[in-house]
Design an enzyme around this catalytic site. Structure first.
Site: not given
Length: 692
Positions: A172, A215, A295, A299, A332, A349, A373, A378, A400, A406
């Site tokens: 991913e 995930n 996690k 999501e 996380r 968010r 993070k 993100d 993190e 990405e």
């Protein structure tokens, strides 16, 4: 594989300077060591032997007897059981006794001529390993060893890589080919590449890895069972040899999915017992297992919210199961309401992590670490530092980063991220007044926390060069070096990597380092302006799509209309997000006049006519930076191709192809973004350039 692409920064190229090679050979021809006690130290000596064979044409002999002639002596000073440190002598400045931790090392040159020796003292086998790799860096960059007297210890206790690899072999957000761990729902049968990956990680001081995606899917949910643990134990053994502890990402709902338990409620006694029994079985197979990465409730991943519980309830249940074995829970903090209504401007968010976790400060068990993070959104090319850093003074925190690019070109564009990470680490939160930088929070020193550190999402795959773009190797290398010592400069790390990877030709070093140091500002300039972020194709996250997420549920908006652009996160008229920071940061971000231009649109909605500190209007800044960025991207290609004849053909060709694609794609970014805002605002470019 022996290609230059595959060897990355462990090239160990022959040293052609005969005088320098003679000095190195004299010192390293004999290794005096008694390493029976440490498998890790033996791996270090094997690395030294292989490197010397390649660089010097010699294979050092190993003996336990001290020689009258020159030699390299390796010592292990076992760390004190109480303090975890050992006094080994004065430091290089004569400032007193040096206390050497288990992962620390000291390199010291003594004597001269035919009676000189080089002494490496490690606080454990790990210290020896890191010391040998440091020595090999010196050799590969042609540094003198005479007078050497250094002591190094890692600043951060946990220095971790998070693999986002899936059992089907996909990765991913992976941009470098398939997984080196899995294929077609099974573990790979070729461990050689895994071993070489362990060598790469150890060479920059990394000491922990989670080997599967956060995930967690059906097959990976079973990794904590007897069906898979024997194979995972083999992997753990490979990493153990290089001082790296293995972790697993787990499915919070595993008791329900695979355990025969009718619930995954963290306060249910049957669930708690299931996790304790599972932990016992894991440690039977892997006695030094690191723990779980989790996690949850983000999501669509399962978590404690399904049972009316909170993050502390969930994390503490897992921590209780791991605690007797010394294991950690890395929980996380990437959580938000992903079903947000784009019509609702009050929901933000960016607020989510802080709002969820700060009320829980002090409730987490000692072996829980919250992984946060670097920014509140993100991994965008530019966003502010997460206000969660410093806000939880009684909770272990892990920073993190994302080495995988990405949102920064997916390793098709060169984007050296160490300068970005430096800005985050050096950011003063003012949590305990002036001098409360993020780096002091995540190394545990600011609040006296027991566990702390830095993790990052890996950028490697099965591509021959590991990282898709050969220059993207600098991000993996740079992450390791930076988390070992956050005070290292981005320029210094870039030069280290360049010399180890391409050699010591000064023209080559200057060109490659210059490209790396310019690359992040260049990428930012032709993509999202002024910190607004997210003007990117949904799902793939590659290429421009200004309104791709504008009406989505993901809470990633820019609110551009005919009059202006930006997200109002102020206290008076916006979402109130700015109040999550300590003063003076809160007031600085809340003020339109004081807010830094590079983050303006993250915090404020402004008209296109708003004048920046540069003297330009917002709309003209957008036009100018996108034209300049595309031109600069073409300049990267020109700089690289000037090295034809200096760089070997396989790397020259690989990077040339990537840079040519980047130059073309930067023009596409330029035209899409500029056209969008010209049509939206109706304001022409002051310089009359072509906008479609």
């Amino acid at each position: 594989m022996n290609s230059t692409l595959y060897q990355a920064w462990l090239q160990y190229a022959p040293i052609k300077d005969e005088e320098l090679a003679a000095v190195y050979s004299r010192l390293l021809g004999t290794v005096v060591a008694d390493l029976q006690q440490s498998r890790v130290a033996n791996a270090a000596i094997q690395e030294l032997r292989n490197a010397c064979r390649s660089m010097l044409g010699i294979v050092p002999s190993i003996t336990s007897e001290v020689r009258a002639s020159s030699y390299f002596e390796v010592r292990i000073h076992a760390a004190d059981a109480e303090e975890g440190t050992e006094e080994i002598g004065e430091d290089s400045m004569g400032a007193g006794r040096v206390r050497l931790g288990a992962e620390g090392f000291r390199l010291e040159h003594r004597g001269h001529g035919q009676q000189e020796k080089l002494i490496l003292t490690g606080g454990s086998g790990k210290g020896v390993l890191y010391g040998v790799f440091h020595l090999l860096r010196l050799l590969a960059s042609h540094q003198p060893l005479t007078g050497l007297n250094i002591t190094e210890q890692p600043v951060n206790g946990l220095r971790m890589i998070n693999q986002w690899d899936n059992a089907d072999g996909s990765v991913e957000r992976g941009y470098s080919g398939h997984s080196i761990f899995y294929e077609n729902g099974r573990f790979t049968e070729n461990w050689d590449r895994v071993r070489d990956y362990a060598r790469l990680l150890a060479s920059v001081g990394l000491n922990a890895i989670s080997i599967n995606n956060v995930n967690v899917h059906e097959i990976e949910t079973k990794f904590i069972t007897a069906e898979y643990l024997p194979t995972i134990a083999q992997l753990a053994d490979i990493f153990r040899e290089y001082g790296i502890t293995l972790y697993l990402s787990i499915n919070f709902a595993a008791p329900l999915h695979i355990g025969g338990v009718p619930t995954s409620d963290p306060l249910n006694e049957e669930v708690r017992q299931w996790w304790k029994d599972t932990a016992d079985e894991i440690y039977d197979h892997i006695p030094d297992f690191g723990g779980f990465v989790v996690k949850a409730d983000s999501e669509h991943r399962p978590g404690p919210f399904a049972y009316g519980r909170d993050h502390a309830d969930g994390a503490n249940m897992l921590a209780e199961a791991l605690e007797p074995h010394g294991g950690l829970v890395i929980w996380r903090c990437f959580v938000y309401n992903c079903m947000q209504d784009w019509r609702d401007r009050s929901t933000d968010r960016a607020r989510a992590a802080y709002d969820h976790f700060t009320p829980l400060d002090g409730r987490f068990k000692d072996n829980v670490l919250l992984q946060i993070k670097n920014g509140p959104m993100d991994f965008q090319v530019r966003e502010p530092v997460s206000p969660l850093f410093g806000s939880m003074k009684e909770t272990n925190q892990v920073l993190e980063f994302q080495i995988a690019q990405e949102y920064t070109g997916q390793q098709r564009h060169v984007c050296y991220l160490v300068p970005q990470w430096k800005e985050v680490l050096d950011f003063d939160t003012y949590a305990n007044g002036t001098g409360s930088e993020v780096k002091k929070i995540v190394d545990g020193s600011l609040h006296g926390m027991k566990y702390s550190g830095i993790a990052a999402v890996s950028n490697i795959g099965k591509d021959e060069n590991w990282t898709g773009h050969t220059l993207a190797q600098a991000n993996l290398y740079g992450f390791g070096r930076l988390v070992w010592n956050p005070d290292m400069s981005a320029e210094g790390i870039a030069e280290e990597w360049t010399r180890l990877t391409f050699g010591n030709d000064e023209t080559e070093v200057a060109v490659v380092c210059g490209m790396l140091m310019r690359s992040w500002p260049i990428y930012e300039s032709y993509t999202s302006p002024l910190g607004v972020g997210w003007m990117i194709t949904p799902h793939t996250h590659y290429g421009p799509d200004v309104d791709g997420y504008e009406y989505s549920r993901w809470g990633t908006y820019h609110f551009a209309d005919r009059d202006g652009i930006g997200v109002d996160r102020t206290v008076a008229t916006g979402t109130g997000y700015t109040a999550q920071y300590f003063e003076p940061n809160a007031a600085r971000y809340d003020s339109l006049e004081d807010c830094p231009d590079e983050l303006l649109l993250f915090f404020h909605h402004v008209p296109y006519s708003h004048v920046l500190k540069s003297g330009k209007t917002v709309i003209q800044h957008i036009y100018d930076t996108h034209f300049e960025g595309a031109e600069a991207a073409a300049g990267l290609l020109k700089a690289w191709t000037s090295l034809a004849g200096k760089v070997d053909l396989e790397r020259l060709t690989q990077v040339t192809e990537r840079l040519a694609d980047q130059a073309e794609h930067a023009k596409h970014w330029r035209d899409v973004i500029n056209t969008y805002f010209y049509r939206k605002s109706g304001v022409p470019d002051a310089q009359g350039r072509t906008i479609y």
